[in-house]
Design a protein around this motif. Structure first.
Motif, mmCIF file in Angstrom:
data_model
loop_
_atom_site.group_PDB
_atom_site.id
_atom_site.type_symbol
_atom_site.label_atom_id
_atom_site.label_comp_id
_atom_site.label_asym_id
_atom_site.label_seq_id
_atom_site.Cartn_x
_atom_site.Cartn_y
_atom_site.Cartn_z
ATOM 1 N N THR A 108 31.739 50.768 58.198
ATOM 2 C CA THR A 108 30.783 49.915 57.503
ATOM 3 C C THR A 108 31.446 48.694 56.867
ATOM 4 O O THR A 108 30.770 47.722 56.556
ATOM 5 N N ASP A 109 32.754 48.789 56.657
ATOM 6 C CA ASP A 109 33.435 47.641 56.060
ATOM 7 C C ASP A 109 34.890 47.645 56.506
ATOM 8 O O ASP A 109 35.482 48.711 56.693
ATOM 9 N N ALA A 110 35.442 46.472 56.695
ATOM 10 C CA ALA A 110 36.843 46.359 57.086
ATOM 11 C C ALA A 110 37.456 45.158 56.391
ATOM 12 O O ALA A 110 36.784 44.151 56.165
ATOM 13 N N SER A 111 38.714 45.312 56.052
ATOM 14 C CA SER A 111 39.408 44.212 55.405
ATOM 15 C C SER A 111 40.802 44.127 56.017
ATOM 16 O O SER A 111 41.550 45.103 56.020
ATOM 17 N N LEU A 112 41.099 42.989 56.593
ATOM 18 C CA LEU A 112 42.399 42.794 57.241
ATOM 19 C C LEU A 112 43.138 41.698 56.491
ATOM 20 O O LEU A 112 42.812 40.518 56.600
ATOM 21 N N MET B 9 45.663 46.687 56.085
ATOM 22 C CA MET B 9 44.229 46.677 56.421
ATOM 23 C C MET B 9 43.554 47.920 55.860
ATOM 24 O O MET B 9 44.208 48.942 55.637
ATOM 25 N N SER B 10 42.274 47.793 55.592
ATOM 26 C CA SER B 10 41.545 48.974 55.129
ATOM 27 C C SER B 10 40.155 48.999 55.739
ATOM 28 O O SER B 10 39.596 47.955 56.111
ATOM 29 N N PHE B 11 39.649 50.220 55.857
ATOM 30 C CA PHE B 11 38.349 50.428 56.512
ATOM 31 C C PHE B 11 37.525 51.419 55.707
ATOM 32 O O PHE B 11 38.077 52.359 55.134
ATOM 33 N N ASN B 12 36.240 51.219 55.690
ATOM 34 C CA ASN B 12 35.338 52.232 55.134
ATOM 35 C C ASN B 12 34.598 52.885 56.282
ATOM 36 O O ASN B 12 33.847 52.229 57.002
ATOM 37 N N ILE B 13 34.846 54.166 56.422
ATOM 38 C CA ILE B 13 34.231 54.917 57.523
ATOM 39 C C ILE B 13 33.143 55.815 56.942
ATOM 40 O O ILE B 13 33.400 56.580 56.010
ATOM 41 N N LEU C 84 34.628 57.387 53.730
ATOM 42 C CA LEU C 84 36.070 57.541 53.581
ATOM 43 C C LEU C 84 36.705 56.167 53.587
ATOM 44 O O LEU C 84 36.315 55.315 54.392
ATOM 45 N N GLN C 85 37.662 55.977 52.728
ATOM 46 C CA GLN C 85 38.407 54.723 52.784
ATOM 47 C C GLN C 85 39.775 55.000 53.398
ATOM 48 O O GLN C 85 40.481 55.912 52.954
ATOM 49 N N VAL C 86 40.090 54.264 54.432
ATOM 50 C CA VAL C 86 41.357 54.458 55.135
ATOM 51 C C VAL C 86 42.170 53.174 54.998
ATOM 52 O O VAL C 86 41.675 52.086 55.320
#
Ligand SMILES: *[C@@H]1O[C@H](CO)[C@@H](O)[C@H](O)[C@H]1NC(C)=O
Ligand SMILES: *[C@@H]1O[C@H](CO)[C@@H](O)[C@H](O)[C@H]1NC(C)=O
Length: 223
Positions: free
Chosen positions: A62-66, A86-90, A135-137
């Motif tokens: 739903t969200d990504a930050s690079l 980088m981070s992602f919200n899954i 989940l935040q990865v």
């Protein structure tokens, strides 16, 4: 039926069975059999309906930050460094009304040009029925890659750096237990792949596709 020898048993001798009592006995057995069959049929039907109504877990990013995805050639030019941040919200959505899921092992891998460059393990957790979990990865660090093992990595990177949007693949490797009533069933579902187009933070607003769009992944198939 076992024969009763009056000489060898101490049980009082039974009156001989004849006529109506025999029919009653058989009727009783038939009744028992029918009841058991009907019960078994209900159980099978119930389990069948349950497994047919079991639905897959919907997964999406739903969200990504690079913030950084930098490739630096090593001096001898046979290998290169890749620095990433980088981070992602899954988001995992459990649509089942009665099935809960224990996520015992949650490993997330980041891939670029079909090569994994980073992996993280997340905390185990439980997801109740009809709930959504996010989940935040975060992948942060650097790796060394060798050109001979990763053909295409540099090429794709060079091309995508022009636009600042990268084709990153996220892979979830899971080991779960489904919980239905109090029955738990352990399983290793197939990998969940997410094919993403992730823009660099610094590129946002500079190009037409420089904002990340929520992306559905493969569904998580449970048994
Ligand atoms: C993910 O969600 C957290 C809150 O749970 C938020 O702080 C973060 O900015 C979100 N986005 C990314 C890409 O991590
Ligand atoms: C990205 O990481 C590299 C290597 O650590 C560093 O040299 C560079 O300054 C970083 N870039 C940004 C935008 O943080």
């Amino acid at each position: 039926m076992a024969k009763i020898h009056p000489e060898t048993t101490r049980t009082p001798q039974l009156p001989p069975l004849r006529g109506r009592p025999v029919t009653c006995g058989i009727l009783f057995q038939v009744c028992c059999f029918v009841c058991a069959a009907v019960f078994a049929l209900f159980v099978i039907l119930f389990l069948g309906i349950e497994s047919a109504s079991r639905r897959e877990i919907e997964v999406s990013v739903t969200d990504a930050s690079l913030n950084n995805f930098t490739l630096l050639p090593m001096t001898d030019n046979t290998a290169f460094w890749i620095a990433y941040d980088m981070s992602f919200n899954i988001t995992l959505q459990n649509p089942n009304t009665r099935i809960g899921i224990y996520y015992d092992l949650v490993d997330a891998y980041a891939y670029y040009a079909f090569r994994s460059f980073s992996a993280v393990s997340l905390e185990p957790f439980y997801q109740g029925h009809k709930t959504t979990k996010t989940l935040q990865v975060v992948f942060e660090g650097h790796s060394t890659m060798w050109d001979e093992y990763h053909p295409g990595f540099r090429g794709l990177y060079g091309e995508e750096t022009r636009d600042g949007v990268y084709s990153i693949m996220l892979v979830l490797s899971l080991s779960v237990r489904t919980k239905y009533c109090n029955i738990k069933y352990r399983q290793d579902p197939p990998l969940v792949n997410c094919y993403l187009r992730v823009p660099l933070r610094s590129m946002e607003g500079k190009s037409h596709d420089a904002t990340f769009e929520a992306t559905p992944c493969d569904t998580l198939v449970i048994k």
